[in-house]
Design an enzyme around this catalytic site. Structure first.
Site, PDB file in Angstrom:
ATOM      1  N   THR A  91      13.927  -8.573   2.582  1.00 20.59           N
ATOM      2  CA  THR A  91      13.902  -7.723   1.555  1.00 20.59           C
ATOM      3  C   THR A  91      13.469  -6.292   2.356  1.00 20.59           C
ATOM      4  O   THR A  91      12.932  -6.189   3.370  1.00 20.59           O
ATOM      5  CB  THR A  91      12.760  -8.205   0.636  1.00 20.59           C
ATOM      6  OG1 THR A  91      11.319  -8.139   1.246  1.00 20.59           O
ATOM      7  CG2 THR A  91      12.809  -9.584   0.218  1.00 20.59           C
TER       8      THR A  91
ATOM      9  N   ASN B  14       4.144 -12.647  -7.573  1.00 24.93           N
ATOM     10  CA  ASN B  14       4.862 -12.365  -6.448  1.00 24.93           C
ATOM     11  C   ASN B  14       4.737 -10.939  -6.006  1.00 24.93           C
ATOM     12  O   ASN B  14       4.478 -10.629  -4.562  1.00 24.93           O
ATOM     13  CB  ASN B  14       6.311 -12.114  -6.877  1.00 24.93           C
ATOM     14  CG  ASN B  14       7.151 -11.315  -5.776  1.00 24.93           C
ATOM     15  OD1 ASN B  14       7.592 -11.821  -4.802  1.00 24.93           O
ATOM     16  ND2 ASN B  14       7.871 -10.320  -6.086  1.00 24.93           N
TER      17      ASN B  14
ATOM     18  N   TYR C 207      -2.644  -7.067   6.694  1.00 17.51           N
ATOM     19  CA  TYR C 207      -1.887  -7.985   5.789  1.00 17.51           C
ATOM     20  C   TYR C 207      -2.266  -9.226   5.754  1.00 17.51           C
ATOM     21  O   TYR C 207      -2.472 -10.178   4.764  1.00 17.51           O
ATOM     22  CB  TYR C 207      -0.399  -7.711   6.079  1.00 17.51           C
ATOM     23  CG  TYR C 207       0.544  -8.572   5.126  1.00 17.51           C
ATOM     24  CD1 TYR C 207       0.868  -8.409   4.132  1.00 17.51           C
ATOM     25  CD2 TYR C 207       1.217  -9.919   5.776  1.00 17.51           C
ATOM     26  CE1 TYR C 207       1.577  -9.092   3.087  1.00 17.51           C
ATOM     27  CE2 TYR C 207       1.738 -10.507   5.380  1.00 17.51           C
ATOM     28  CZ  TYR C 207       2.152 -10.198   3.698  1.00 17.51           C
ATOM     29  OH  TYR C 207       2.930 -10.849   3.118  1.00 17.51           O
TER      30      TYR C 207
ATOM     31  N   LYS D 159      -3.663 -11.993   2.775  1.00 13.10           N
ATOM     32  CA  LYS D 159      -2.998 -13.366   2.561  1.00 13.10           C
ATOM     33  C   LYS D 159      -3.888 -14.413   2.789  1.00 13.10           C
ATOM     34  O   LYS D 159      -3.482 -15.497   2.118  1.00 13.10           O
ATOM     35  CB  LYS D 159      -1.644 -13.533   3.371  1.00 13.10           C
ATOM     36  CG  LYS D 159      -0.395 -12.330   2.789  1.00 13.10           C
ATOM     37  CD  LYS D 159       0.005 -12.924   1.253  1.00 13.10           C
ATOM     38  CE  LYS D 159       0.982 -11.858   0.636  1.00 13.10           C
ATOM     39  NZ  LYS D 159       1.283 -12.282  -0.652  1.00 13.10           N
TER      40      LYS D 159
ATOM     41  N   ASP E 213       1.060  -3.226 -13.372  1.00 16.19           N
ATOM     42  CA  ASP E 213       0.583  -2.973 -12.240  1.00 16.19           C
ATOM     43  C   ASP E 213      -0.661  -3.973 -11.850  1.00 16.19           C
ATOM     44  O   ASP E 213      -1.635  -3.738 -12.503  1.00 16.19           O
ATOM     45  CB  ASP E 213       0.050  -1.299 -11.958  1.00 16.19           C
ATOM     46  CG  ASP E 213      -0.600  -1.160 -10.724  1.00 16.19           C
ATOM     47  OD1 ASP E 213      -0.610  -1.795  -9.909  1.00 16.19           O
ATOM     48  OD2 ASP E 213      -0.924   0.084 -10.528  1.00 16.19           O
ATOM     49  N   VAL E 214      -0.654  -4.940 -10.985  1.00 21.37           N
ATOM     50  CA  VAL E 214      -1.541  -5.777 -10.761  1.00 21.37           C
ATOM     51  C   VAL E 214      -2.863  -5.228 -10.192  1.00 21.37           C
ATOM     52  O   VAL E 214      -4.075  -6.070 -10.254  1.00 21.37           O
ATOM     53  CB  VAL E 214      -0.975  -6.963  -9.762  1.00 21.37           C
ATOM     54  CG1 VAL E 214       0.122  -7.606 -10.414  1.00 21.37           C
ATOM     55  CG2 VAL E 214      -0.857  -6.596  -8.517  1.00 21.37           C
TER      56      VAL E 214
END
Length: 235
Positions: A178, A77, A143, A147, A54-55
């Protein structure tokens, strides 16, 4: 760097783009592929090594780095995406959650594995970014913040890790087909095409990947007299 014979770790490898990266790495002859996931039991791809990761957890990232000291390629990713404008309720909470995963998680994982990459000859890091690194709008407002930060982190890491011979690649793409984008009725590219384009660029020694038409168009528009980011996005 060459994928064949490499030892790769893909974060968020149990589905979507991460799964496509894991498959592409195996197909290109990677010697070992670690598939990082919050629940390693959700990793079903044959031929990979499931890894609990879990990052957003410093402890789990550190434990993964200790377990996978043979890594020569890190594919950052893992990410989350939430829709909504800045002015909509819950924007601050959405931004914190996405920033912790998409920006802080990317940096945390890169820093944890940088010593192993150095010890193993330099290797490479691929950070999965987005056209939202460059433009923003009400659909993916918070978001986009995460990013944009991840793009800045990528550019900084590239300079800091150059001395140890690590190739740091930023991959930009628009909407990828996805489960992360399943509710959006918009043109999308396949995760397989994005993974292939990224690994091909990595092997050519490139530092930036524009994986689809939207990313190429927006990247070109950044330097226009009226930057593309000054106008509302198409979605």
């Amino acid at each position: 760097m060459k994928v064949e014979g490499s030892v790769a770790l893909v974060t968020g490898a149990n589905r979507g783009l991460g799964l496509a990266f894991a498959r592409a790495l195996l197909a290109r002859g990677a010697a070992k592929v670690y598939a990082g996931a919050r629940d390693p039991g959700s990793v079903t791809l044959a031929g990979v090594v499931p890894l609990k990761l879990d990052v957003t957890s410093q402890a789990e990232v550190a434990a993964a780095a200790e377990q996978a000291r043979d890594v020569t390629l890190l594919v950052n990713n893992a990410g989350i995406a939430m829709t909504g404008a800045f002015a909509e309720a819950g924007a601050i909470e959405r931004m914190r959650a996405q920033f912790e995963t998409n920006a802080v998680g990317t940096l945390r994982t890169a820093l944890a594995f940088a010593p192993a990459l150095a010890a193993n000859g330099g290797g490479g890091i691929v950070n999965v970014l987005s056209i939202a690194s460059w433009i923003n709008g009400p659909l993916l407002a918070t978001y986009g913040v995460s990013k944009a930060a991840a793009w800045s982190i990528t550019n900084g890491l590239r300079l800091e890790l150059a001395g140890q011979g690590t190739q740091v690649v930023g991959m930009h793409a628009g909407f990828i087909d996805t489960d992360l984008t399943q509710g959006l009725d918009l043109p999308k590219v396949t995760p397989e095409s994005v993974a292939e384009a990224t690994l091909e660029a990595l092997e050519r020694g490139e530092l930036e990947v524009l994986a689809d038409d939207p990313s190429r168009m927006i990247r070109a528009g950044l330097g226009a007299e009226r930057g593309v980011y000054l106008d509302p996005p198409a979605v």
